[in-house]
Design a protein around this motif. Structure first.
Motif, PDB file in Angstrom:
ATOM      1  N   LEU A 284       0.848  -1.194   0.000  1.00 56.06           N
ATOM      2  CA  LEU A 284       0.000   0.000   0.000  1.00 56.06           C
ATOM      3  C   LEU A 284       0.880   1.240   0.000  1.00 56.06           C
ATOM      4  O   LEU A 284       1.723   1.419   0.877  1.00 56.06           O
ATOM      5  N   VAL A 285       0.662   2.107  -1.001  1.00 52.61           N
ATOM      6  CA  VAL A 285       1.434   3.343  -1.163  1.00 52.61           C
ATOM      7  C   VAL A 285       0.481   4.520  -0.998  1.00 52.61           C
ATOM      8  O   VAL A 285      -0.424   4.714  -1.812  1.00 52.61           O
ATOM      9  N   CYS A 286       0.650   5.292   0.066  1.00 51.84           N
ATOM     10  CA  CYS A 286      -0.218   6.445   0.341  1.00 51.84           C
ATOM     11  C   CYS A 286       0.509   7.726  -0.057  1.00 51.84           C
ATOM     12  O   CYS A 286       1.678   7.932   0.287  1.00 51.84           O
ATOM     13  N   PHE A 287      -0.207   8.607  -0.756  1.00 49.86           N
ATOM     14  CA  PHE A 287       0.371   9.853  -1.262  1.00 49.86           C
ATOM     15  C   PHE A 287       0.015  11.010  -0.330  1.00 49.86           C
ATOM     16  O   PHE A 287      -1.161  11.225  -0.008  1.00 49.86           O
ATOM     17  N   LEU A 288       1.031  11.755   0.089  1.00 44.24           N
ATOM     18  CA  LEU A 288       0.821  12.895   0.978  1.00 44.24           C
ATOM     19  C   LEU A 288       0.680  14.209   0.232  1.00 44.24           C
ATOM     20  O   LEU A 288       0.086  15.165   0.755  1.00 44.24           O
ATOM     21  N   HIS A 289       1.250  14.307  -0.959  1.00 52.34           N
ATOM     22  CA  HIS A 289       1.199  15.535  -1.759  1.00 52.34           C
ATOM     23  C   HIS A 289       1.712  16.745  -0.979  1.00 52.34           C
ATOM     24  O   HIS A 289       1.165  17.846  -1.073  1.00 52.34           O
ATOM     25  N   GLY A 290       2.756  16.521  -0.174  1.00 54.23           N
ATOM     26  CA  GLY A 290       3.358  17.623   0.568  1.00 54.23           C
ATOM     27  C   GLY A 290       2.545  18.119   1.739  1.00 54.23           C
ATOM     28  O   GLY A 290       2.855  19.176   2.313  1.00 54.23           O
TER      29      GLY A 290
END
Length: 406
Positions: A284-290
């Motif tokens: 599972l790869v979760c994106f924070l977008h900064g």
């Protein structure tokens, strides 16, 4: 289905890594199978070849674990060291990297006589883009605003284009299996199906050539999940997406989500056709977008709330129709033409709402297919070259049918 244990081995190997952009977790579980044949990989920086790229992959082994383990260690290097990669043609580098990795194993003294094979599903992130390469029936989805977007298609022997290649190479499909044996039509390894030296690699009975899709990493991309078919046999794309969204909404950490998803898919026994009895692996790869982690949690809380509201509205409508039916039936018991007309009106109202719901579902499905096929930079771009193995249309991108066990 293969041999199984008397009790499942639920011990899990779980890890997590993170940086300023991503929170990544993986977990694997042997389950009911006698041995563990899966392998996986997650690399936040592909150093020294390309420190600006990240790589994630799942390999579902069959007939043994050697091919899956080898691919988990070496496939990414075959990709990033390709000339196509250095030239910026990453889709072609992925395709050629798969084939090169397969050639290397076939020429290896250790692996050339190996009867095992494995699926391969991988994601490479670089310069705010995502590339997904797939050979076999492991699967990858993206969670976009609470909806599942398929980033791969399953390669099964009964698919018309897959069957055409199999038969042309001298094989056959029986019981939805290659030569009555293998339940998928593309894989690394499985060299017993790759013996015709007069045919190119992508024309063998079983091909190692991947399909590749590209997607821009936009702000609406919340996570990507890769998993072997031990997960997809039990839950479809949207069900897995909903599971992850609900867990993120509860501020569950990714490593716990991976473990809980496998527990959710594990069969209580092996008397249900083998579903939930396979090895299981999830990345599972979760994106924070900064942004802070809490921002992703808040987004998922909103998606979960909206889904709950839609479900409540549907339940209320069904209750209303049921109440109307009970009332009409009671009236009909008194007899008379008016009573019969009342029952007919309820049936008509129910049919009308069902048709409207079906129409809306079809519109949603069509919109999802259009999103998966669009060449707009904010949507999935199909990078499969026109080599006779690419899929026509996009209905194959959202296969939710239960898959056969390998």
């Amino acid at each position: 289905m293969g041999q199984t244990l008397s009790e499942p081995n639920t011990t899990k190997e779980t890890t997590s890594v993170r940086n300023d952009s991503l929170v990544v977790a993986s977990s694997s579980m042997q389950g009911w199978r006698v041995t563990m044949e899966d392998a996986h990989q997650h690399i936040l920086q592909l150093s020294p070849e390309d420190p600006n790229a990240a790589y994630f992959a799942v390999f579902d082994g069959h007939g043994g674990s050697m091919v899956a383990r080898h691919a988990s260690i070496h496939l990414h290097r075959h990709i990033v060291n390709r000339a196509e990669y250095q030239e910026g043609n990453i889709p072609e580098a992925i395709r050629e990297g798969f084939l090169e990795c397969d050639r290397a194993m076939k020429g290896s003294q250790e692996l050339k006589d190996e009867m095992a094979g494995c699926t391969a599903i991988m994601v490479l992130l670089k310069d705010n883009k995502l590339w997904c390469g797939n050979a076999g029936d492991s699967r990858c989805i993206a969670g976009v605003n609470g909806d599942a977007v398929a980033l791969s298609i399953d390669h099964k022997p009964n698919d018309p284009l897959e069957m055409e290649r199999i038969v042309s190479a001298g094989g056959f499909v029986e019981f939805n299996r290659v030569n009555g044996n293998l339940a998928l039509s593309r894989a690394l390894g499985d060299f017993i199906f790759k013996t015709d030296d007069e045919l190119p690699q992508n024309k063998q009975i079983v091909s190692a050539e991947p399909d590749v899709q590209t997607r821009v990493v936009a702000e609406d991309l919340d996570f990507v999940l890769l998993a072997c078919d031990g997960i997809w046999d039990v839950l479809n794309n949207q069900q897995v997406c909903d599971f992850v969204v609900d867990k993120l909404a509860a501020n569950t950490q990714p490593e716990d989500i991976c473990e809980q998803l496998m527990d959710r898919c594990l069969a209580p026994d092996c008397q249900v056709g083998g579903l939930g009895c396979d090895n299981m692996t999830v990345v599972l790869v979760c994106f924070l977008h900064g942004k802070p982690w809490q921002n992703l949690v808040t987004r998922c809380q909103q998606f979960a709330k909206e889904r709950e509201e839609r479900q409540q509205l549907q339940d209320d409508e069904e209750c209303e129709i049921a109440a109307m039916a009970v009332s009409a039936t009671a009236t009909a018991s008194d007899g008379g033409e008016d009573a019969i007309m009342s029952v007919a009106a309820v049936v008509a109202a129910s049919s009308s709402r069902t048709s409207e719901d079906d129409s809306n579902d079809n519109k949603i499905d069509a919109a999802a297919e259009a999103d998966a096929c669009s060449n707009d930079e904010n949507n999935v771009i199909d990078d499969n070259n026109d080599n006779g193995n690419s899929k026509e249309g996009c209905d194959v991108d959202n296969k939710e049918n239960t898959q056969n066990d390998k």
